[in-house]
Motif scaffolding. Structure first.
Motif, short mmCIF file in Angstrom:
data_model
loop_
_atom_site.label_atom_id
_atom_site.label_comp_id
_atom_site.label_asym_id
_atom_site.label_seq_id
_atom_site.Cartn_x
_atom_site.Cartn_y
_atom_site.Cartn_z
N MET A 321 25.94 26.95 -3.87
CA MET A 321 25.75 25.59 -4.38
C MET A 321 24.58 24.89 -3.69
N GLU A 322 24.44 25.09 -2.37
CA GLU A 322 23.46 24.36 -1.60
C GLU A 322 22.13 25.10 -1.43
N GLU A 323 22.19 26.42 -1.34
CA GLU A 323 20.99 27.23 -1.10
C GLU A 323 20.97 28.42 -2.05
N PRO A 324 20.88 28.18 -3.34
CA PRO A 324 20.98 29.29 -4.31
C PRO A 324 19.95 30.39 -4.11
N ASP A 325 18.81 30.03 -3.55
CA ASP A 325 17.77 31.05 -3.33
C ASP A 325 18.08 31.93 -2.12
N ASN A 326 19.05 31.53 -1.30
CA ASN A 326 19.38 32.27 -0.10
C ASN A 326 20.64 33.12 -0.23
N VAL A 327 21.21 33.18 -1.43
CA VAL A 327 22.40 33.99 -1.64
C VAL A 327 22.02 35.47 -1.59
N SER A 328 22.70 36.22 -0.78
CA SER A 328 22.37 37.64 -0.63
C SER A 328 23.64 38.48 -0.76
N GLU A 329 23.45 39.78 -0.82
CA GLU A 329 24.60 40.68 -0.89
C GLU A 329 25.43 40.59 0.38
N SER A 330 26.74 40.68 0.21
CA SER A 330 27.64 40.62 1.35
C SER A 330 28.14 42.02 1.70
N THR A 331 28.13 42.34 2.98
CA THR A 331 28.69 43.61 3.42
C THR A 331 30.21 43.55 3.32
N PRO A 332 30.85 44.55 2.70
CA PRO A 332 32.32 44.53 2.60
C PRO A 332 32.98 44.41 3.97
N LEU A 333 34.03 43.62 4.04
CA LEU A 333 34.74 43.42 5.29
C LEU A 333 35.46 44.70 5.70
N PRO A 334 35.51 45.00 6.99
CA PRO A 334 36.17 46.24 7.44
C PRO A 334 37.69 46.14 7.40
N THR A 335 38.33 47.29 7.35
CA THR A 335 39.78 47.39 7.46
C THR A 335 40.12 47.98 8.82
N SER A 336 41.41 48.08 9.13
CA SER A 336 41.82 48.70 10.38
C SER A 336 43.08 49.52 10.16
N LEU A 337 43.20 50.62 10.90
CA LEU A 337 44.36 51.50 10.82
C LEU A 337 45.46 50.99 11.74
N VAL A 338 46.67 50.87 11.19
CA VAL A 338 47.84 50.49 11.98
C VAL A 338 48.78 51.70 12.02
N VAL A 339 48.89 52.33 13.17
CA VAL A 339 49.70 53.54 13.30
C VAL A 339 51.13 53.18 13.67
N ARG A 340 52.07 53.64 12.84
CA ARG A 340 53.50 53.43 13.13
C ARG A 340 54.20 54.79 13.03
N ASP A 341 55.46 54.77 12.64
CA ASP A 341 56.27 55.99 12.76
C ASP A 341 56.36 56.85 11.50
N SER A 342 55.64 56.49 10.43
CA SER A 342 55.75 57.29 9.21
C SER A 342 54.78 58.47 9.20
N THR A 343 54.01 58.62 10.26
CA THR A 343 53.11 59.79 10.38
C THR A 343 53.37 60.47 11.73
N ARG A 344 53.22 61.79 11.74
CA ARG A 344 53.37 62.52 12.99
C ARG A 344 52.53 63.79 12.95
N ARG A 345 52.27 64.32 14.12
CA ARG A 345 51.46 65.53 14.23
C ARG A 345 52.20 66.74 13.69
N VAL A 346 51.48 67.58 12.97
CA VAL A 346 52.07 68.81 12.43
C VAL A 346 52.11 69.85 13.53
N GLU A 347 53.27 70.42 13.71
CA GLU A 347 53.44 71.51 14.71
C GLU A 347 53.19 72.84 14.03
N ARG A 348 52.14 73.51 14.40
CA ARG A 348 51.81 74.83 13.82
C ARG A 348 52.32 75.94 14.73
N SER A 349 52.98 76.93 14.14
CA SER A 349 53.49 78.06 14.94
C SER A 349 52.40 79.12 15.10
#
Length: 349
Positions: A321-349
């Motif tokens: 609205m205020e600076e239409p000539d200065n509007v530029s592409e926005s970098t997508p916001l990052p996400t973050s991994l939240v590790v809980r108990d539904s994943t676990r390491r695979v034990e290979r024999s």
């Protein structure tokens, strides 16, 4: 000899008129547009200039009313927000946090929730908001076809589109669904999984499309087999029904679900099939809904920062609205991994 007193706009004389935005601009040595940018918290104003304007505002005791500001700017100070007519966590959280940011900038929001997410339905809503003389429009896109149509519109006012997309455009803002999906798959690979399935969202949903793309690219990068994707509708019911159909899942497998509710339904289906999470199958969701940490087991997921997204949308609106000539592409916001108990390491024999 007589003298006369000179009254300034900031005088304590009760008969003195109230200061206006032009008085503030003259005292600060700037344009009234710059004063408006300071009042609207537009970040492009230099700190020294902002300080001079704020000092002038304090000295003149300037307090703009919404009506007065509308006369000066010829604006309604209202933003139209178009959201899908659903209770999905992502769009709802985006709308809530944008409303918070808009109120902080002293704008009101006219929200329209549309069950018609197709291009004609969205175009009709845009036209109705334009008739209400909104200053800008924010559109939360849940159908990729709508994105293609809206990007081609010339509305005469700023429009900010919330949508994950590979198409870079100065009007588009998003959270990085693609990299979030790659992070989810990488976590499973690091735990030793080599059979990683994806339970996708709606095929035309931009978020779903980007999460599928991220899953596939990370699988290919690790030279793993890319299995067919089953698509659901974001609901736990859909996750359950599709989970009952995923007959290729076996002990040692893992599933990246496109959102937490799909993951919830999937875990229920796996339990009925005699497969334990995470002992037999690891599951990762997406969103980090408030319930995710209280599921059985607590869900490993990808968190999205919707508060930052809401603030970024409002910032984009103000700059447009205020600076239409200065509007530029926005970098997508990052996400973050939240590790809980539904994943676990695979034990290979």
């Amino acid at each position: 000899m007589t003298t006369s007193d000179t009254k300034s706009p900031g005088s304590d004389d009760k008969s003195a008129r109230a200061a206006n935005i032009f008085d503030v601009a003259r005292l600060a040595g700037v344009s009234h547009q710059t004063v408006s940018r300071v009042l609207n918290n537009v970040p492009s104003v230099r700190p020294a200039t902002r300080e001079r304007v704020e000092q002038a505002i304090a000295q003149l005791r300037y307090s703009p009313s919404p009506a007065a500001r509308a006369l000066v700017t010829k604006r309604s100070r209202t933003i139209g927000l178009i959201t899908p007519g659903t209770y999905e966590y992502g769009p709802t959280s985006t709308a809530v946090n944008f409303n918070v940011a808009a109120r902080a900038a002293r704008f009101s929001v006219d929200t329209v929730s549309s069950l018609d997410s197709d291009p004609p339905g969205v175009r009709s809503i845009i036209e109705s908001l334009l008739r209400q003389r909104v200053d800008a429009i924010v559109l939360v896109v849940t159908d990729i076809q709508v994105l293609d149509i809206v990007l081609g519109l010339d509305l005469g006012i700023p429009i900010v589109i919330v949508a994950a997309s590979t198409r870079r455009n100065s009007s588009v803002i998003s959270i990085d669904q693609y990299r979030g999906a790659r992070t989810a798959v990488r976590h499973l690979v690091e735990l030793g999984h080599d059979r990683i399935f994806h339970l996708g969202g709606p095929q035309l949903a931009p978020d779903s499309i980007e999460r599928v793309r991220g899953w596939r690219d990370e699988m290919i990068a690790n030279r793993l087999v890319v299995h067919d994707v089953l698509h659901g509708d974001w609901s736990a019911r859909s996750g359950y029904e599709l989970g009952m159909r995923m007959t290729d899942i076996e002990p040692g497998s893992a599933v990246f679900a496109a959102n937490d509710y799909l993951a919830l339904g999937l875990i229920s289906a796996l339990h009925e099939r005699g497969l334990r999470v995470p002992e037999d199958v690891s599951v990762v969701g997406f969103d980090d809904v408030p319930e995710a940490g209280y599921l059985m087991p607590p869900l490993t997921t990808i968190r999205q920062d919707f508060a930052s997204l809401g603030a970024l949308i409002m910032q984009k609106v103000l700059i447009a609205m205020e600076e239409p000539d200065n509007v530029s592409e926005s970098t997508p916001l990052p996400t973050s991994l939240v590790v809980r108990d539904s994943t676990r390491r695979v034990e290979r024999s």
